[in-house]
Motif scaffolding. Structure first.
Motif, PDB file in Angstrom:
ATOM      1  N   ALA A  17       0.842  -1.188   0.000  1.00  0.00           N
ATOM      2  CA  ALA A  17       0.000   0.000   0.000  1.00  0.00           C
ATOM      3  C   ALA A  17       0.882   1.245   0.000  1.00  0.00           C
ATOM      4  O   ALA A  17       1.835   1.341   0.766  1.00  0.00           O
ATOM      5  CB  ALA A  17      -0.914   0.003   1.216  1.00  0.00           C
ATOM      6  N   THR A  18       0.584   2.187  -0.847  1.00  0.00           N
ATOM      7  CA  THR A  18       1.423   3.381  -0.976  1.00  0.00           C
ATOM      8  C   THR A  18       0.558   4.624  -1.016  1.00  0.00           C
ATOM      9  O   THR A  18      -0.639   4.580  -1.294  1.00  0.00           O
ATOM     10  CB  THR A  18       2.261   3.316  -2.265  1.00  0.00           C
ATOM     11  N   ASN A  19       1.166   5.765  -0.720  1.00  0.00           N
ATOM     12  CA  ASN A  19       0.471   7.041  -0.882  1.00  0.00           C
ATOM     13  C   ASN A  19       1.010   7.702  -2.150  1.00  0.00           C
ATOM     14  O   ASN A  19       1.708   8.694  -2.121  1.00  0.00           O
ATOM     15  CB  ASN A  19       0.657   7.945   0.343  1.00  0.00           C
ATOM     16  N   ASN A  20       0.661   7.125  -3.299  1.00  0.00           N
ATOM     17  CA  ASN A  20       1.252   7.586  -4.552  1.00  0.00           C
ATOM     18  C   ASN A  20       0.427   8.683  -5.218  1.00  0.00           C
ATOM     19  O   ASN A  20       0.604   8.956  -6.388  1.00  0.00           O
ATOM     20  CB  ASN A  20       1.466   6.417  -5.520  1.00  0.00           C
ATOM     21  N   PHE A  21      -0.512   9.254  -4.474  1.00  0.00           N
ATOM     22  CA  PHE A  21      -1.204  10.448  -4.947  1.00  0.00           C
ATOM     23  C   PHE A  21      -1.043  11.528  -3.875  1.00  0.00           C
ATOM     24  O   PHE A  21      -1.349  11.294  -2.709  1.00  0.00           O
ATOM     25  CB  PHE A  21      -2.691  10.171  -5.205  1.00  0.00           C
ATOM     26  N   ALA A  22      -0.563  12.675  -4.259  1.00  0.00           N
ATOM     27  CA  ALA A  22      -0.346  13.747  -3.286  1.00  0.00           C
ATOM     28  C   ALA A  22      -0.456  15.091  -3.976  1.00  0.00           C
ATOM     29  O   ALA A  22      -0.350  15.194  -5.206  1.00  0.00           O
ATOM     30  CB  ALA A  22       1.034  13.602  -2.624  1.00  0.00           C
ATOM     31  N   GLU A  23      -0.680  16.099  -3.177  1.00  0.00           N
ATOM     32  CA  GLU A  23      -0.764  17.457  -3.697  1.00  0.00           C
ATOM     33  C   GLU A  23      -0.063  18.391  -2.735  1.00  0.00           C
ATOM     34  O   GLU A  23      -0.249  18.287  -1.514  1.00  0.00           O
ATOM     35  CB  GLU A  23      -2.232  17.869  -3.849  1.00  0.00           C
ATOM     36  N   ILE A  24       0.747  19.285  -3.261  1.00  0.00           N
ATOM     37  CA  ILE A  24       1.391  20.324  -2.457  1.00  0.00           C
ATOM     38  C   ILE A  24       0.756  21.657  -2.823  1.00  0.00           C
ATOM     39  O   ILE A  24       0.792  22.060  -3.984  1.00  0.00           O
ATOM     40  CB  ILE A  24       2.907  20.368  -2.689  1.00  0.00           C
ATOM     41  N   ASN A  25       0.153  22.309  -1.854  1.00  0.00           N
ATOM     42  CA  ASN A  25      -0.587  23.548  -2.092  1.00  0.00           C
ATOM     43  C   ASN A  25      -0.332  24.485  -0.912  1.00  0.00           C
ATOM     44  O   ASN A  25      -0.918  24.325   0.161  1.00  0.00           O
ATOM     45  CB  ASN A  25      -2.087  23.237  -2.233  1.00  0.00           C
ATOM     46  N   LEU A  26       0.574  25.437  -1.084  1.00  0.00           N
ATOM     47  CA  LEU A  26       0.996  26.332  -0.009  1.00  0.00           C
ATOM     48  C   LEU A  26       0.814  27.786  -0.422  1.00  0.00           C
ATOM     49  O   LEU A  26       1.129  28.165  -1.550  1.00  0.00           O
ATOM     50  CB  LEU A  26       2.474  26.097   0.340  1.00  0.00           C
ATOM     51  N   ASP A  27       0.321  28.592   0.497  1.00  0.00           N
ATOM     52  CA  ASP A  27       0.205  30.034   0.297  1.00  0.00           C
ATOM     53  C   ASP A  27       0.975  30.701   1.427  1.00  0.00           C
ATOM     54  O   ASP A  27       0.559  30.637   2.587  1.00  0.00           O
ATOM     55  CB  ASP A  27      -1.266  30.460   0.306  1.00  0.00           C
ATOM     56  N   SER A  66      -2.131  21.148   1.505  1.00  0.00           N
ATOM     57  CA  SER A  66      -1.521  19.952   0.935  1.00  0.00           C
ATOM     58  C   SER A  66      -2.153  18.688   1.512  1.00  0.00           C
ATOM     59  O   SER A  66      -2.755  18.707   2.598  1.00  0.00           O
ATOM     60  CB  SER A  66      -0.019  19.943   1.213  1.00  0.00           C
ATOM     61  N   LEU A  67      -2.000  17.573   0.817  1.00  0.00           N
ATOM     62  CA  LEU A  67      -2.517  16.298   1.310  1.00  0.00           C
ATOM     63  C   LEU A  67      -1.805  15.135   0.640  1.00  0.00           C
ATOM     64  O   LEU A  67      -1.193  15.279  -0.419  1.00  0.00           O
ATOM     65  CB  LEU A  67      -4.027  16.186   1.088  1.00  0.00           C
ATOM     66  N   SER A  68      -1.898  13.964   1.299  1.00  0.00           N
ATOM     67  CA  SER A  68      -1.434  12.697   0.730  1.00  0.00           C
ATOM     68  C   SER A  68      -2.584  11.703   0.810  1.00  0.00           C
ATOM     69  O   SER A  68      -3.339  11.692   1.789  1.00  0.00           O
ATOM     70  CB  SER A  68      -0.228  12.151   1.490  1.00  0.00           C
ATOM     71  N   CYS A  69      -2.689  10.845  -0.208  1.00  0.00           N
ATOM     72  CA  CYS A  69      -3.779   9.874  -0.275  1.00  0.00           C
ATOM     73  C   CYS A  69      -3.207   8.463  -0.262  1.00  0.00           C
ATOM     74  O   CYS A  69      -2.349   8.132  -1.090  1.00  0.00           O
ATOM     75  CB  CYS A  69      -4.601  10.100  -1.541  1.00  0.00           C
ATOM     76  N   PHE A  70      -3.669   7.625   0.684  1.00  0.00           N
ATOM     77  CA  PHE A  70      -3.230   6.231   0.743  1.00  0.00           C
ATOM     78  C   PHE A  70      -4.101   5.394  -0.170  1.00  0.00           C
ATOM     79  O   PHE A  70      -5.334   5.512  -0.167  1.00  0.00           O
ATOM     80  CB  PHE A  70      -3.301   5.715   2.181  1.00  0.00           C
ATOM     81  N   VAL A  71      -3.463   4.506  -0.952  1.00  0.00           N
ATOM     82  CA  VAL A  71      -4.188   3.762  -1.968  1.00  0.00           C
ATOM     83  C   VAL A  71      -3.446   2.463  -2.265  1.00  0.00           C
ATOM     84  O   VAL A  71      -2.232   2.369  -2.107  1.00  0.00           O
ATOM     85  CB  VAL A  71      -4.349   4.612  -3.253  1.00  0.00           C
ATOM     86  N   LEU A  72      -4.192   1.451  -2.688  1.00  0.00           N
ATOM     87  CA  LEU A  72      -3.576   0.219  -3.172  1.00  0.00           C
ATOM     88  C   LEU A  72      -3.066   0.422  -4.589  1.00  0.00           C
ATOM     89  O   LEU A  72      -3.588   1.258  -5.338  1.00  0.00           O
ATOM     90  CB  LEU A  72      -4.596  -0.922  -3.144  1.00  0.00           C
TER      91      LEU A  72
END
Length: 306
Positions: A17-27, A66-72
């Motif tokens: 299982a990996t968190n291979n989807f992520a977004e970096i969003n900083l202000d 920002s966020l990270s998504c855990f996914v198979l």
């Protein structure tokens, strides 16, 4: 087909299982104020001196979406990761870093003889730091791999910690004016980077002050060099050899967080050194034409770094 069907929440979480989807969003916004006062005196005798004081304060604020998504591996988080700039639901996670610095410094130059000058310098530094950040990682778990089923990062509370540091850094330089256009010098001085608490992670990882705390970095620098002018001042030739000896050198690396994720932060390497040489030529053969040639050779090594 009559076989029992299993929902995704019934699947075990495999090691793949990996968190291979992520977004970096900083202000980010930063406000800085600085003020320096300096007084210099040169008399008729062999002594001259300079004294001064420096103050600066900085406030840096970051609104973090920002966020990270855990996914198979065979599933996708794409529907749950909002494109930057959209109005998808999100909980802001706020970071703040306030730094207040003041220092006093002095310099005394003493003409030991007609062609020899000894310069002694010192600076006292005091720096106070206050850092705050979210107490949880921004992780979404739409497939219940962690048991939450979150498609929007939950709200986070704020953690605050402080760090204070003060130190004195000295320097001594001996200059010999061998001729009007030739100067040879030798210097020894100490440099310090203050201790602190890193917020370099910024993104989806939560704030763990003790994990991101680091100590002072110290360096003693030794240099021997020469500066010269030739051909009526149209050609200058400068060169130096130097050695820099580091203790507790600050280096950025991956660190294991208490929440099980991996963050990025500074750690202190035991020791390191730099041996180097610099050469510089500047030639103005014609009015309006300036030719520059430079060469630097560095031999660097970590002596103790786990």
């Amino acid at each position: 087909d009559g076989q029992r069907k299993r929902s995704i929440r019934d699947l075990p979480v495999p090691g793949s299982a990996t968190n291979n989807f992520a977004e970096i969003n900083l202000d980010q916004s930063t406000d800085l104020f600085s003020q320096e006062l300096r007084y210099s005196w040169t008399g008729d005798g062999p002594l001259s001196w300079t004294a001064g004081a420096l103050y600066w304060s900085e406030e840096a604020d970051v609104r973090d979406l920002s966020l990270s998504c855990f996914v198979l591996p065979n599933l996708t988080c794409e529907p749950y990761v909002a494109a930057i700039g959209t109005t998808e639901p999100a909980n802001s996670r706020d970071w703040n870093r306030d730094t207040e610095h003041w220092s006093l410094y002095g310099l005394v130059a003493w003409e030991l003889a007609q062609d020899w000058t000894l310069t002694l310098e010192a600076r006292y530094v005091n720096e106070d730091l206050t850092v705050s950040g979210p107490d949880t990682a921004a992780i979404i778990d739409p497939f219940f791999l962690l048991g939450s089923g979150d498609t929007v990062p939950p709200p986070a509370n704020s953690l605050t910690d402080e760090d204070s540091d003060s130190y004195v850094v000295p320097k001594a330089t001996l200059q010999w004016h061998a001729q009007d256009d030739i100067q040879i010098y030798a210097s020894i001085g100490e440099g310090v980077k203050p201790s602190g608490i890193s917020t370099i992670t910024g993104g989806a990882a939560g704030f763990e002050p003790e994990t991101y705390r680091f100590d002072q970095e110290k360096m003693w620098a030794y240099e021997l060099g020469a500066k010269s002018a030739w051909l009526g001042g149209t050609l200058t030739a400068n060169g130096a050899v130097f050695y820099q000896d580091y203790t507790d050198k600050q280096a950025v690396t991956q660190v294991q967080l208490a929440n099980g994720t991996i963050g990025i932060g500074p750690v202190n390497a035991g020791s390191a050194h730099v041996l180097g040489m610099e050469l510089e030529l500047n030639w103005q053969p014609l009015d309006g034409l300036l030719l520059n040639l430079g060469y630097t050779l560095l031999d660097t090594e970590y002596d103790d770094f786990v």
